[in-house]
Scaffold this active site. Sequence first.
Site, mmCIF file in Angstrom:
data_model
loop_
_atom_site.group_PDB
_atom_site.id
_atom_site.type_symbol
_atom_site.label_atom_id
_atom_site.label_comp_id
_atom_site.label_asym_id
_atom_site.label_seq_id
_atom_site.Cartn_x
_atom_site.Cartn_y
_atom_site.Cartn_z
ATOM 1 N N GLU A 91 0.817 -1.217 0.000
ATOM 2 C CA GLU A 91 0.000 0.000 0.000
ATOM 3 C C GLU A 91 0.846 1.261 0.000
ATOM 4 O OE1 GLU A 91 -3.299 0.305 2.716
ATOM 5 O OE2 GLU A 91 -3.391 -1.871 2.916
ATOM 6 N N ASP A 112 -1.897 -4.257 3.738
ATOM 7 C CA ASP A 112 -1.896 -4.355 5.199
ATOM 8 C C ASP A 112 -2.693 -5.561 5.687
ATOM 9 O OD1 ASP A 112 -0.352 -2.127 5.305
ATOM 10 O OD2 ASP A 112 -1.917 -0.764 5.965
ATOM 11 N N ASP A 117 -5.176 -6.536 7.504
ATOM 12 C CA ASP A 117 -6.447 -6.327 8.182
ATOM 13 C C ASP A 117 -7.562 -6.384 7.139
ATOM 14 O OD1 ASP A 117 -6.203 -3.919 6.825
ATOM 15 O OD2 ASP A 117 -5.772 -2.742 8.610
ATOM 16 N N GLU A 141 -9.411 -4.072 5.749
ATOM 17 C CA GLU A 141 -9.298 -3.095 4.671
ATOM 18 C C GLU A 141 -8.171 -3.473 3.720
ATOM 19 O OE1 GLU A 141 -9.645 1.737 4.162
ATOM 20 O OE2 GLU A 141 -9.111 0.869 6.103
ATOM 21 N N TYR A 176 2.744 -4.619 13.367
ATOM 22 C CA TYR A 176 1.587 -3.913 12.795
ATOM 23 C C TYR A 176 0.760 -3.263 13.905
ATOM 24 C CZ TYR A 176 -2.261 -2.973 9.615
ATOM 25 O OH TYR A 176 -3.208 -2.345 8.853
ATOM 26 N N ARG A 217 -2.392 -1.960 14.005
ATOM 27 C CA ARG A 217 -3.855 -2.035 14.085
ATOM 28 C C ARG A 217 -4.221 -3.453 14.507
ATOM 29 N NH1 ARG A 217 -3.037 1.153 9.400
ATOM 30 N NH2 ARG A 217 -3.704 3.311 9.743
ATOM 31 N N HIS A 231 -3.124 -11.325 14.562
ATOM 32 C CA HIS A 231 -2.147 -10.261 14.746
ATOM 33 C C HIS A 231 -1.530 -10.373 16.126
ATOM 34 C CE1 HIS A 231 -4.551 -7.525 11.767
ATOM 35 N NE2 HIS A 231 -4.164 -8.668 11.238
#
Length: 859
Positions: free
Chosen positions: A10, A82, A84, A86, A305, A307, A353
């Site tokens: 990203e 990423d 997650d 999204e 990471y 989030r 995660h």
Amino acid sequence: MSDSTLIVVESPAKAKSIQKMLGAGYEVRASKGHIADLPEHELGVDTQADFAPQYEVKKDKQPILQELKRAARGKRVLIATDPDREGEAIGWHVARLLGLNPQTPLRVEFHEITPKVVRAAVQKPRPIDQSLVDAQQARRVLDRLVGYQLSPVLSMEFRRRALSAGRVQSVALRLLVEREQEIEAFVPQEHWSIEGRFESGGQQFKAILYSLGSERVQSGDKFLITSEKQAQEIARLAKAVPDYRIGSIERRERRRNAPPPFITSTLQQAASSRLGWTASRTMRVAQKLYEGIDLPEGTVGLITYMRTDSTRVSQEALAEVRAFIPRHFGSAYLPEKPNFFAGKKAANAQDAHEAIRPTSTERTPDVLRKHLSDEEYKLYQLIWQRFVASQMTPAVYDQTTVTVIGGGTPSGRSPSGRAEARTPSGDLTFRAVGSVLKFDGYLRVYGREEGDDALRDGQKPVQQGDEAENRLPPLEENARARLLEVIPEQHFTEPPPRYTDASLVKTLEEMGIGRPSTYAPTIDTLERRGYLERSGKSLKPTPLGREVTEYLIKSFPDVVAYDFTAQLESRLDEIEEGKAAWPKVVREFYEPFLKDFAKVPQKLCPKCGRPLELKVSRFGQFLGCTGYPECRYTERLELKKEPEPIGEACPSCQQGQLVRRHGRYGSFISCNRYPDCKYTRDEAPSTGIECPKCHAGEVVQKTSKRGKPYYRCNNTACDFLSFDPLLPDKCPLCGWNEVAKGRTGRRACTNPSCERYGGPKLEALNQPRTKSSNKTTGTSKSKAKASATWADLEPFIAKANLTPEQAEVARRTQGQQKQVAAVAKALNQPEEAVLKLFRQAMFKLRMEYGKARKEAVRA
């Protein structure tokens, strides 16, 4: 290996870091976020076909997509967006637009940007997880359905541009508004405490009156002593008691366990409490630490990471930190077994995660200090300290509680003589609590500040004597005590505090509203829309925010219902876990919204009677008839306010009256004879200070386009300007007002002609900034590197602490990477090894060169 693999990430910064780690055989490109999304000016959701989204490539991403298509020709493609929901959806769009099958192994995840993890991840690709994609699609579609239809309603209702509503932001705003209403409705309650200073066995100590007879002085929110008269009466009673003795002495050991490592919400809370940062600033800096920092060893991501909802830590990280703790702090700080912490949800896909932690405990904040900016260093230090502390032993306190019991008045009556105020023996009980830190445990690393424990445990702030360094002298039970002094003190109950970034995030998390990635953008959106304003760390709803909330509660109760919104988050988790179909979940929450939406009265066209709708042109938003083109009726969205008389005569023409007008940049005062009389003046909060330059106007506070305050004279003929608040004190040299500069409070003068002047360079402000000047004055790292030639760098070989091998490679290549192959051949060494030496040498030389330039500027 030939260049045969394209990796799509990203962020350009992440692409740069990963490219360095993988080297030859890989090409890393960035999508720069979402490639495709719902259309900007259309609903883009087919509500009649199971809410099918109509995605389109964003205009600004067309060139990026074409570059990715060219780069993907003839290559194996891996998607490393990423890790997650999204990121999974972005990866799905990239695969779809590149003509790839999402069910083939093409998805890789980097939970930390380190060479070992990155190289291992690219060897284990998996198919794109459609359940994760569906969960994100459900969120995006539902947000579009609600926001796209509700935002125009708000704009039409309040006749304001750019108003918005949403599932999470509207609930967050409701929390702020209801807290403000609590504060306004709060009635302070007076109460008094009675402190006694005692002496026993030659030792003095203080204790607080705990009970009077069988009644506690304070029991929850109820207070026994509520007036000065009562307090003085009890103080006289305490003095009249002839005999005090030490009652019970209780000693016990209290242990406070180490906190868990950070998850997204607790990181935002700690950064707000300890650093005073907003949630968005915390996430921005954390993103930099995750994506990679240039170190002598190469570019490395410093944290995992950021989030995540999970406190889980990998076995490798546990082993490393458990080896680090005894080596640096001693074996007493290492528990026998690793500390494990219960997660918020036992079976959640996001538990894949890890917690937010440093990628290597050995990279201490002090070691990295010179490679990080101030804000990067502060946040990394906080994350590193929290992670190390999470695997340390508890802090141990010795707590002592002493009661002092009064023996009653001699006559059995109160000093006032009222029989109804009889005080039996032992009626007055004072209590003293002392707590001494016996072993610091995890506090050795993480430290402790007021409010930290409240954030973690949901407790009230510590009271006097509770876990503070409050030592009591050695005392004996049943020993006599002598009252030396009685001190009544008045108190008032306080309203609940306004929310801060930290407490709002904590509340949203506890209520199950939103997810780690939504907290920071939610607060940013509320501030950008003008729904809240900041007062220090506090968040206060604006009048507009209160009006919008009141309207939503009345007209769209489900949108701002706490349980309704939290239930949706649980249903999204079910989609992610493959337990629910996303169109069904969207329908469950969209249909109640439609019922509320249908009840909203429509504004009708005065010409044809058809409904008006919000439309957008190149000049902004306006109201137009839905019968266009048959009916071309239009109406301004923002109603023009008529000038308001303020009851003053115009000082310029002496004929007109001054009125308040409302312009594009706020309100101002002018003459009602405009344009015949062009008198105007600013209408801004006055500082009450006469302008030190013209003495005809006064200094008012203005706000810049970026929201920062500045100060100027309200006399339009005067150009006085200051970026610092003025003080009433005068400069001893010239008589102009002084200002206090920044956090230090250094005094300076506002007069540009004074040698004590501390304001901006007015000449520079009046000179337009050109593109060429921006380029020559840029101070970014990349520009500094580009400007450093080999002639600039060579003198620093002796100062840069290069190894002999690094120095040899630097001299032979003369700072040119294209010479690496020839030098490797001359030295009979592998090209990859020589390239590594070259990069390390150049990094050190540039660092020394940059330090020298900064010192020269300071000098």
